[in-house]
Design a protein around this motif. Sequence first.
Motif, short mmCIF file in Angstrom:
data_model
loop_
_atom_site.label_atom_id
_atom_site.label_comp_id
_atom_site.label_asym_id
_atom_site.label_seq_id
_atom_site.Cartn_x
_atom_site.Cartn_y
_atom_site.Cartn_z
N PHE A 1 53.64 30.75 38.18
CA PHE A 1 53.76 32.02 37.47
C PHE A 1 52.40 32.71 37.45
O PHE A 1 51.35 32.07 37.57
CB PHE A 1 54.32 31.84 36.06
N TRP A 2 52.44 34.04 37.29
CA TRP A 2 51.24 34.86 37.42
C TRP A 2 51.16 35.90 36.30
O TRP A 2 52.12 36.11 35.56
CB TRP A 2 51.27 35.59 38.77
N THR A 3 50.01 36.57 36.23
CA THR A 3 49.90 37.71 35.33
C THR A 3 50.70 38.88 35.90
O THR A 3 51.03 38.90 37.09
CB THR A 3 48.44 38.16 35.18
N GLY A 4 50.98 39.86 35.05
CA GLY A 4 51.73 41.02 35.51
C GLY A 4 51.02 41.74 36.65
O GLY A 4 51.67 42.19 37.60
N ARG A 5 49.70 41.88 36.56
CA ARG A 5 48.97 42.57 37.62
C ARG A 5 49.14 41.87 38.97
O ARG A 5 49.36 42.51 40.01
CB ARG A 5 47.48 42.66 37.25
N LYS A 6 49.04 40.54 38.96
CA LYS A 6 49.22 39.78 40.19
C LYS A 6 50.66 39.86 40.68
O LYS A 6 50.92 39.93 41.89
CB LYS A 6 48.83 38.31 39.96
N ALA A 7 51.61 39.89 39.74
CA ALA A 7 53.02 40.00 40.12
C ALA A 7 53.30 41.29 40.86
O ALA A 7 54.12 41.33 41.79
CB ALA A 7 53.90 39.92 38.87
N VAL A 8 52.61 42.37 40.50
CA VAL A 8 52.76 43.64 41.23
C VAL A 8 52.22 43.48 42.65
O VAL A 8 52.84 43.94 43.61
CB VAL A 8 52.02 44.78 40.49
N GLU A 9 51.08 42.80 42.79
CA GLU A 9 50.51 42.58 44.11
C GLU A 9 51.44 41.75 44.99
O GLU A 9 51.53 41.99 46.21
CB GLU A 9 49.16 41.87 43.99
N LEU A 10 52.15 40.80 44.38
CA LEU A 10 53.06 39.93 45.13
C LEU A 10 54.41 40.58 45.41
O LEU A 10 55.20 40.04 46.18
CB LEU A 10 53.28 38.63 44.36
N GLY A 11 54.68 41.71 44.78
CA GLY A 11 55.96 42.38 44.96
C GLY A 11 57.05 41.90 44.04
O GLY A 11 58.21 42.29 44.19
N LEU A 12 56.70 41.07 43.06
CA LEU A 12 57.69 40.62 42.08
C LEU A 12 57.93 41.67 41.01
O LEU A 12 58.92 41.61 40.28
CB LEU A 12 57.23 39.31 41.42
N ALA A 13 57.03 42.63 40.89
CA ALA A 13 57.17 43.73 39.95
C ALA A 13 56.75 45.02 40.67
O ALA A 13 56.06 44.98 41.69
CB ALA A 13 56.34 43.51 38.70
#
Length: 285
Positions: free
Chosen positions: A211-223
Amino acid sequence: MSLGLRKTLGMVLPIPALRNPPPVVSLVRLNGVIGHVGPLRNGLTLESLREPLDRAFAPKRLDAVALAINSPGGSPVQSALIAERIRELADEKKVRVLAYIEDVGASGGYWLASAADEILVDSSSVVGSIGVVSAGFGFPALLERLGVERRVETAGERKAMLDPFQPRDQAEVERLRGLLTELHENFKEQVRHRRKGRLKASEEELFSGEFWTGRKAVELGLADGLAHLHSDLRQRFGKKLVLRRTQRPRRWFSWRTAATGMPNDWADALLSAAEERALWARYGL
């Protein structure tokens, strides 16, 4: 000019109040552990959410449905059922769904978020954990120390599989791993389908259970972006936005009966609370 006079003159004039109606967005809060978590806690289930979801999508003039998500996960079955119901209503009503992850949208919590057309997060939200886990305890050494003999009779050779009072059986462990792998594949398929064309990392990384922070999740395309629910909705729909809140009914009767119930009720409640606490603690909350 009165309505009667307009009819007499054969005139059809617009009613100012209906000329530019304000945008309407329904808000559904998905807070807590997913599944049946005990007599003192009302977890997120399709049963408890069916009525609020139906009411959220009910208005004839509806611009969007917003999901405020704060969940560490729980039951994969209830996660799938709730997400499927959200998509059924969204497709039926042709309404856009926006998910806003607050503190945590992990495991089943992220499964719920994936039902939305867009996923928005805070930079410090906890997002991901696309995996499946089975945890428990083993007590065979303790029983031996206490001089206690475990007696179990079954009809069906697998009926007592993974008994915590018996030594681990490798064949049974492998069978459990196969089950978890199948459940994990269902989760991955949900994310592949709902985030098609937006995932920006390898499946090996995304589906590892990390699991990641929200900022990293955006980079990964999960958000899809960083945003907070109220400010983002005002920016999208304007200051005249009408926000319709729908809530799950509170289980006050369960609290009353649990408080006056038998010791077994309290034991179940304490175990459920410990399991729930462990889920939140995994994400530092």
